[in-house]
Design a protein around this motif. Structure first.
Motif, PDB file in Angstrom:
ATOM      1  N   LYS A 123       0.978  -1.290   0.124  1.00 11.56           N
ATOM      2  CA  LYS A 123      -0.018  -0.005   0.151  1.00 11.56           C
ATOM      3  C   LYS A 123       0.724   1.132  -0.078  1.00 11.56           C
ATOM      4  N   ARG A 124       0.088   2.518  -0.087  1.00 10.94           N
ATOM      5  CA  ARG A 124       0.930   3.742  -0.092  1.00 10.94           C
ATOM      6  C   ARG A 124       0.613   4.789   0.929  1.00 10.94           C
ATOM      7  N   LEU A 125       1.533   5.526   1.236  1.00 14.61           N
ATOM      8  CA  LEU A 125       1.272   6.337   2.195  1.00 14.61           C
ATOM      9  C   LEU A 125      -0.136   7.123   1.994  1.00 14.61           C
ATOM     10  N   GLY A 126      -0.303   7.532   0.890  1.00 11.41           N
ATOM     11  CA  GLY A 126      -1.248   8.318   0.334  1.00 11.41           C
ATOM     12  C   GLY A 126      -2.646   7.766   0.733  1.00 11.41           C
ATOM     13  N   ASP A 127      -2.452   6.128   0.765  1.00  7.92           N
ATOM     14  CA  ASP A 127      -3.906   5.175   1.124  1.00  7.92           C
ATOM     15  C   ASP A 127      -4.215   5.770   2.726  1.00  7.92           C
ATOM     16  N   ILE A 128      -3.292   5.536   3.604  1.00 10.89           N
ATOM     17  CA  ILE A 128      -3.375   5.751   5.088  1.00 10.89           C
ATOM     18  C   ILE A 128      -3.902   7.274   5.059  1.00 10.89           C
ATOM     19  N   SER A 129      -3.282   8.528   4.609  1.00  9.97           N
ATOM     20  CA  SER A 129      -3.592   9.660   4.614  1.00  9.97           C
ATOM     21  C   SER A 129      -4.860   9.955   3.988  1.00  9.97           C
ATOM     22  N   HIS A 130      -5.440   9.597   3.138  1.00  7.57           N
ATOM     23  CA  HIS A 130      -6.830   9.714   2.611  1.00  7.57           C
ATOM     24  C   HIS A 130      -7.961   9.131   3.319  1.00  7.57           C
ATOM     25  N   ALA A 131      -7.430   7.868   3.983  1.00  5.72           N
ATOM     26  CA  ALA A 131      -8.508   7.313   4.844  1.00  5.72           C
ATOM     27  C   ALA A 131      -8.632   8.281   6.206  1.00  5.72           C
ATOM     28  N   VAL A 132      -7.788   8.782   6.820  1.00  2.41           N
ATOM     29  CA  VAL A 132      -7.985   9.657   8.055  1.00  2.41           C
ATOM     30  C   VAL A 132      -8.467  10.827   7.375  1.00  2.41           C
ATOM     31  N   GLN A 133      -8.417  11.534   6.349  1.00  2.00           N
ATOM     32  CA  GLN A 133      -8.881  12.733   5.916  1.00  2.00           C
ATOM     33  C   GLN A 133     -10.373  12.553   5.641  1.00  2.00           C
TER      34      GLN A 133
END
Length: 256
Positions: free
Chosen positions: A144-154
């Motif tokens: 997975k990518r960091l953007g996947d984590i970040s987007h889930a939070v947002q």
């Protein structure tokens, strides 16, 4: 530079993380009206040192941070300086951000506590902030990518109408308190660094009840919301494994 940790290094970090986790249990009974943030800081310091570690935050940065913990109340987002003149009141929310340094390795975590009779509106903010961390962990897998984590939070926070702080972020951790990579609380899925087993990271959603705009106060550390509305903060140190994330500063819930 991303530093993948060996099993031996992860074990060192795990031990530091257990100390940090124990701090939250030590301070929780003292989150009540009439207790100063200076008193809380002394409890943090004693809890860390009694287990052979030292506070990661004490003396960190420029100007050197003067406390063992960052203790932030209500509209203080992060980096609140502990003081005997700052006393908790009924209805406050209190973020306690802590790091422990043991055998050459750091840990880092934060919890936002409720003091007395907190409004339902603010309770919901604190709840959703914590939930957003766990939403992010659903994507903390190799490949997975960091953007996947970040987007889930947002996505989780903004679905409730809350603001996401964009100027502050999570980070890697190890021999240094703050290492690469930077972990944002907003972003695009499928973008950013690809996750690998051995990464040790800190995800820390910082979420506001109103506008996401922030400002630095005159003490050169404390960051507050511009509109004066409350902010909540939740953080854990975790390691990416082949089987998913292990949450090192949350022994009561180490896995999803």
């Amino acid at each position: 530079m991303i530093i993948l940790k060996t099993p031996e290094e992860i074990e060192h970090i795990r031990k530091a993380c257990l100390i940090t986790a124990s701090v939250f249990e030590a301070v929780k009974p003292w989150i009540k009206p009439g207790v100063s943030t200076g008193q809380l800081d002394r409890i943090v310091d004693e809890t860390i040192r009694s287990q052979g570690a030292t506070p990661s935050f004490l003396g960190y940065g420029e100007p050197p941070f003067p406390g063992a913990a960052c203790i932030s109340i209500n509209d203080e987002v992060v980096h609140g300086i502990p003081s005997d003149t700052v006393v908790l009141k009924d209805g406050d929310i209190v973020s306690v951000d802590v790091g422990s340094y043991l055998n050459g390795y750091h840990s880092d975590a934060c919890r936002t506590f409720l003091c007395g009779n907190v409004s339902e509106e603010v309770k919901n903010l604190v709840r959703v902030t914590e939930e957003s961390f766990w939403k992010g962990m659903e994507y903390a897998y190799p490949g997975k990518r960091l953007g996947d984590i970040s987007h889930a939070v947002q996505a989780h926070c903004e679905s409730h109408g809350y603001g996401i702080i964009r100027e502050l972020s999570g980070h890697g951790i190890g021999q240094d308190l703050h290492e690469d990579p930077e972990i944002l609380n907003y972003g695009n899925p499928g973008k950013g660094l690809r996750l690998q087993a051995g990464m040790v990271l800190c995800l820390e959603p910082m979420v506001t009840l109103g506008s996401r705009q922030i400002m630095l106060t005159e003490d050169e550390w404390t960051i507050i919301t511009r509109d004066g509305k409350p902010a909540s903060h939740y953080e854990n140190t975790f390691v990416i494994t082949d089987d998913g994330p292990e949450i090192l500063t949350c022994p009561e819930r180490p896995r999803l």
